[in-house]
Design a protein around this motif. Structure first.
Motif, PDB file in Angstrom:
ATOM      1  N   THR A  58      10.312  -1.093 -11.129  1.00  0.00           N
ATOM      2  CA  THR A  58      10.835  -2.236 -12.343  1.00  0.00           C
ATOM      3  C   THR A  58      12.192  -3.129 -11.851  1.00  0.00           C
ATOM      4  O   THR A  58      11.940  -4.183 -12.253  1.00  0.00           O
ATOM      5  CB  THR A  58      11.262  -1.549 -13.470  1.00  0.00           C
ATOM      6  OG1 THR A  58      10.140  -0.569 -14.072  1.00  0.00           O
ATOM      7  CG2 THR A  58      11.679  -2.257 -14.727  1.00  0.00           C
ATOM      8  N   GLU A  59      12.945  -2.573 -10.934  1.00  0.00           N
ATOM      9  CA  GLU A  59      14.107  -3.279 -10.822  1.00  0.00           C
ATOM     10  C   GLU A  59      13.477  -4.188  -9.583  1.00  0.00           C
ATOM     11  O   GLU A  59      13.886  -5.426  -9.505  1.00  0.00           O
ATOM     12  CB  GLU A  59      15.287  -2.339  -9.968  1.00  0.00           C
ATOM     13  CG  GLU A  59      16.184  -3.043  -9.197  1.00  0.00           C
ATOM     14  CD  GLU A  59      17.228  -3.830 -10.325  1.00  0.00           C
ATOM     15  OE1 GLU A  59      17.623  -4.953  -9.637  1.00  0.00           O
ATOM     16  OE2 GLU A  59      17.041  -3.683 -11.547  1.00  0.00           O
ATOM     17  N   THR A 117       0.943  -1.274  -0.042  1.00  0.00           N
ATOM     18  CA  THR A 117      -0.083  -0.198  -0.173  1.00  0.00           C
ATOM     19  C   THR A 117       0.935   1.333   0.027  1.00  0.00           C
ATOM     20  O   THR A 117       0.528   2.214  -0.853  1.00  0.00           O
ATOM     21  CB  THR A 117      -0.955  -0.084   1.140  1.00  0.00           C
ATOM     22  OG1 THR A 117      -1.998  -1.090   1.094  1.00  0.00           O
ATOM     23  CG2 THR A 117      -1.792   1.347   1.370  1.00  0.00           C
ATOM     24  N   HIS A 118       1.790   1.211   0.743  1.00  0.00           N
ATOM     25  CA  HIS A 118       2.676   2.343   0.923  1.00  0.00           C
ATOM     26  C   HIS A 118       3.485   2.651  -0.725  1.00  0.00           C
ATOM     27  O   HIS A 118       3.578   3.861  -0.928  1.00  0.00           O
ATOM     28  CB  HIS A 118       3.797   2.475   2.060  1.00  0.00           C
ATOM     29  CG  HIS A 118       3.433   2.687   3.398  1.00  0.00           C
ATOM     30  ND1 HIS A 118       3.638   3.945   3.930  1.00  0.00           N
ATOM     31  CD2 HIS A 118       2.631   2.101   4.265  1.00  0.00           C
ATOM     32  CE1 HIS A 118       2.963   3.868   4.975  1.00  0.00           C
ATOM     33  NE2 HIS A 118       2.442   2.893   5.204  1.00  0.00           N
ATOM     34  N   LEU A 119       3.855   1.373  -1.050  1.00  0.00           N
ATOM     35  CA  LEU A 119       4.622   1.610  -2.401  1.00  0.00           C
ATOM     36  C   LEU A 119       3.612   2.121  -3.482  1.00  0.00           C
ATOM     37  O   LEU A 119       3.947   3.034  -4.159  1.00  0.00           O
ATOM     38  CB  LEU A 119       4.980   0.291  -2.848  1.00  0.00           C
ATOM     39  CG  LEU A 119       5.925   0.272  -4.153  1.00  0.00           C
ATOM     40  CD1 LEU A 119       7.307   0.891  -3.907  1.00  0.00           C
ATOM     41  CD2 LEU A 119       6.197  -1.303  -4.358  1.00  0.00           C
ATOM     42  N   SER A 120       2.518   1.422  -3.612  1.00  0.00           N
ATOM     43  CA  SER A 120       1.520   1.796  -4.620  1.00  0.00           C
ATOM     44  C   SER A 120       1.095   3.342  -4.194  1.00  0.00           C
ATOM     45  O   SER A 120       1.054   4.181  -5.026  1.00  0.00           O
ATOM     46  CB  SER A 120       0.329   1.029  -4.611  1.00  0.00           C
ATOM     47  OG  SER A 120      -0.690   1.298  -5.643  1.00  0.00           O
ATOM     48  N   GLU A 121       0.706   3.700  -3.146  1.00  0.00           N
ATOM     49  CA  GLU A 121       0.020   4.996  -2.922  1.00  0.00           C
ATOM     50  C   GLU A 121       1.112   6.016  -3.130  1.00  0.00           C
ATOM     51  O   GLU A 121       0.885   7.259  -3.898  1.00  0.00           O
ATOM     52  CB  GLU A 121      -0.614   5.091  -1.636  1.00  0.00           C
ATOM     53  CG  GLU A 121      -1.991   4.275  -1.315  1.00  0.00           C
ATOM     54  CD  GLU A 121      -2.937   4.624  -0.521  1.00  0.00           C
ATOM     55  OE1 GLU A 121      -2.575   5.529   0.248  1.00  0.00           O
ATOM     56  OE2 GLU A 121      -3.813   4.070  -0.620  1.00  0.00           O
ATOM     57  N   SER A 128     -10.016   0.061 -15.256  1.00  0.00           N
ATOM     58  CA  SER A 128      -8.783   0.417 -15.366  1.00  0.00           C
ATOM     59  C   SER A 128      -8.374   1.269 -13.931  1.00  0.00           C
ATOM     60  O   SER A 128      -9.121   1.887 -13.574  1.00  0.00           O
ATOM     61  CB  SER A 128      -8.558   1.380 -16.524  1.00  0.00           C
ATOM     62  OG  SER A 128      -7.145   2.012 -16.488  1.00  0.00           O
ATOM     63  N   ARG A 129      -6.961   0.785 -13.749  1.00  0.00           N
ATOM     64  CA  ARG A 129      -6.744   1.531 -12.469  1.00  0.00           C
ATOM     65  C   ARG A 129      -6.273   2.994 -12.747  1.00  0.00           C
ATOM     66  O   ARG A 129      -6.134   3.816 -11.989  1.00  0.00           O
ATOM     67  CB  ARG A 129      -5.279   0.930 -12.127  1.00  0.00           C
ATOM     68  CG  ARG A 129      -5.672  -0.657 -11.758  1.00  0.00           C
ATOM     69  CD  ARG A 129      -4.338  -1.202 -10.931  1.00  0.00           C
ATOM     70  NE  ARG A 129      -4.536  -2.607 -10.947  1.00  0.00           N
ATOM     71  CZ  ARG A 129      -3.914  -3.183  -9.981  1.00  0.00           C
ATOM     72  NH1 ARG A 129      -3.175  -2.684  -9.074  1.00  0.00           N
ATOM     73  NH2 ARG A 129      -4.062  -4.782 -10.008  1.00  0.00           N
ATOM     74  N   ASP A 182       0.075  -2.587 -11.602  1.00  0.00           N
ATOM     75  CA  ASP A 182      -0.308  -1.297 -11.015  1.00  0.00           C
ATOM     76  C   ASP A 182       0.666  -0.293 -11.545  1.00  0.00           C
ATOM     77  O   ASP A 182       0.030   0.816 -11.941  1.00  0.00           O
ATOM     78  CB  ASP A 182       0.201  -1.421  -9.418  1.00  0.00           C
ATOM     79  CG  ASP A 182      -0.590  -0.495  -8.788  1.00  0.00           C
ATOM     80  OD1 ASP A 182      -1.671  -0.297  -8.694  1.00  0.00           O
ATOM     81  OD2 ASP A 182       0.183   0.043  -7.705  1.00  0.00           O
ATOM     82  N   ALA A 183       1.788  -0.593 -12.320  1.00  0.00           N
ATOM     83  CA  ALA A 183       2.716   0.335 -12.791  1.00  0.00           C
ATOM     84  C   ALA A 183       2.017   0.630 -14.295  1.00  0.00           C
ATOM     85  O   ALA A 183       2.213   1.843 -14.539  1.00  0.00           O
ATOM     86  CB  ALA A 183       4.132  -0.217 -12.781  1.00  0.00           C
ATOM     87  N   ALA A 184       1.624  -0.235 -14.984  1.00  0.00           N
ATOM     88  CA  ALA A 184       0.744  -0.300 -16.189  1.00  0.00           C
ATOM     89  C   ALA A 184      -0.313   0.548 -16.095  1.00  0.00           C
ATOM     90  O   ALA A 184      -0.711   1.527 -17.068  1.00  0.00           O
ATOM     91  CB  ALA A 184       0.373  -1.452 -16.616  1.00  0.00           C
TER      92      ALA A 184
END
Length: 323
Positions: free
Chosen positions: A71-72, A47-51, A157-158, A135-137
């Motif tokens: 990506t890494e 959650t922290h990463l995505s938000e 879609s996100r 999520d990145a897409a």
């Protein structure tokens, strides 16, 4: 701003991803663990990463660095090794390295996720990698279609969640620009806006933040104000021998000043005023992306800090459907 939660079923704990679509929230399972505490930690860190990444994408110049770090991490999760190395984000040369979302993502990639992810099985790590990729897409889709403006083709879609205050941690709710940018957007133009309108408001707020930074960089005094309309107050030095500064206001009309609704697509208004603030003259009406217009109206100093549309991370930019 995908948020992650834990669904307990007997002695199994599923980590779920939830995001707002066009009309409703959407949820899908990421992975299932036997340890409830580990599932809770994983959900919290994701959650922290995505938000942080979703908040950074439209507002921070560091968002390409964040996407490269994610990506890494995806690459490491899909690799054969059992360990996940710490990932450091290189912020040199970027203005927004002190913003909370960048700091939080940095902490997740360097400390928190490398602690919990090696405890997962290979199959579990692969499902987490798939989730991070999706999520990145979604962020890449938002950054690709909205500036034109278009809207996502898929109602699930996100990309529909971009430019909002994050749902779990409240990134963007308060603070100065750009930390509180999403809150400024809602405060000025309201929450019931189309994606195209929200993106137009985003362009105006990022231009205000850029002008304040550029003015300060060249020795002037500047501040951004949220009310009654979002604006930049700029005191620009005339020169070493001058005793007074040029005083400008760059306003993004939101309707609050005149108590009537105003479209986020309205041009920004540039006025010059005297020190007393009692007299002012309109200098120009400009779109946020008109670099030449701002140079003509305010001076070459406006180029000392760049303003530009966001760059789409190339890793996830291909093959994204749009209308």
């Amino acid at each position: 701003m995908t948020s992650y939660s834990v669904l307990a079923s007997r002695r199994r704990f599923s980590v779920l991803a939830t995001w707002p679509g066009m009309y409703s929230d959407h949820t899908q399972k990421v992975t299932t663990l036997d340890d409830g505490d580990m599932a809770g930690d994983l959900a919290a860190y994701l959650t922290h990463l995505s938000e942080g990444a979703w908040d950074a994408a439209p507002w921070l110049d560091t968002h390409p660095v964040i996407e490269a770090g994610i990506t890494e991490l995806i690459s490491q999760l899909r690799g054969p090794q059992d360990t996940i190395p710490q990932i450091s984000l290189a912020g040199t040369g970027y203005r927004h390295v002190s913003q909370w979302s960048f700091y939080d993502v940095t902490d997740m990639l360097h400390s928190c996720l490398p602690d919990v992810l090696p405890q997962l099985s290979r199959a579990q790590r692969l499902t987490v990698a798939d989730e991070l990729t999706a999520d990145a897409a979604g962020r890449a889709e938002a950054l690709r279609v909205l500036p034109f403006p278009r809207e996502p083709a898929d109602r699930a879609s996100r990309a529909w969640q971009v430019l909002e205050v994050t749902r779990a941690l409240g990134n963007g709710r308060s603070g100065p620009l750009p930390d509180g940018a999403a809150g400024w957007l809602v405060g000025a133009w309201g929450s019931d806006r189309s994606l195209a309108e929200r993106w137009a408001a985003r362009d105006r707020l990022t231009r205000i933040e850029q002008l304040v930074a550029a003015c300060r960089k060249t020795g002037g005094h500047a501040s951004a104000k949220a009310y009654p309309d979002p604006c930049a107050h700029l005191e620009v030095p005339r020169g070493a021998a001058a005793t007074e500064d040029d005083v400008f206001w760059v306003v993004a009309p939101s309707g609050h000043r005149h108590r009537q609704e105003t479209s986020p697509f309205e041009p920004m208004v540039i006025t010059r005023s005297d020190r007393s603030g009692l007299q002012s003259d309109v200098v120009a009406f400009l779109r946020p992306g008109d670099d030449e217009g701002f140079v003509k109206a305010l001076g070459e100093w406006t180029l000392s800090v760049p303003w530009s549309p966001v760059r789409v991370p190339t890793t996830f930019a291909e093959g994204i459907p749009c209308t």
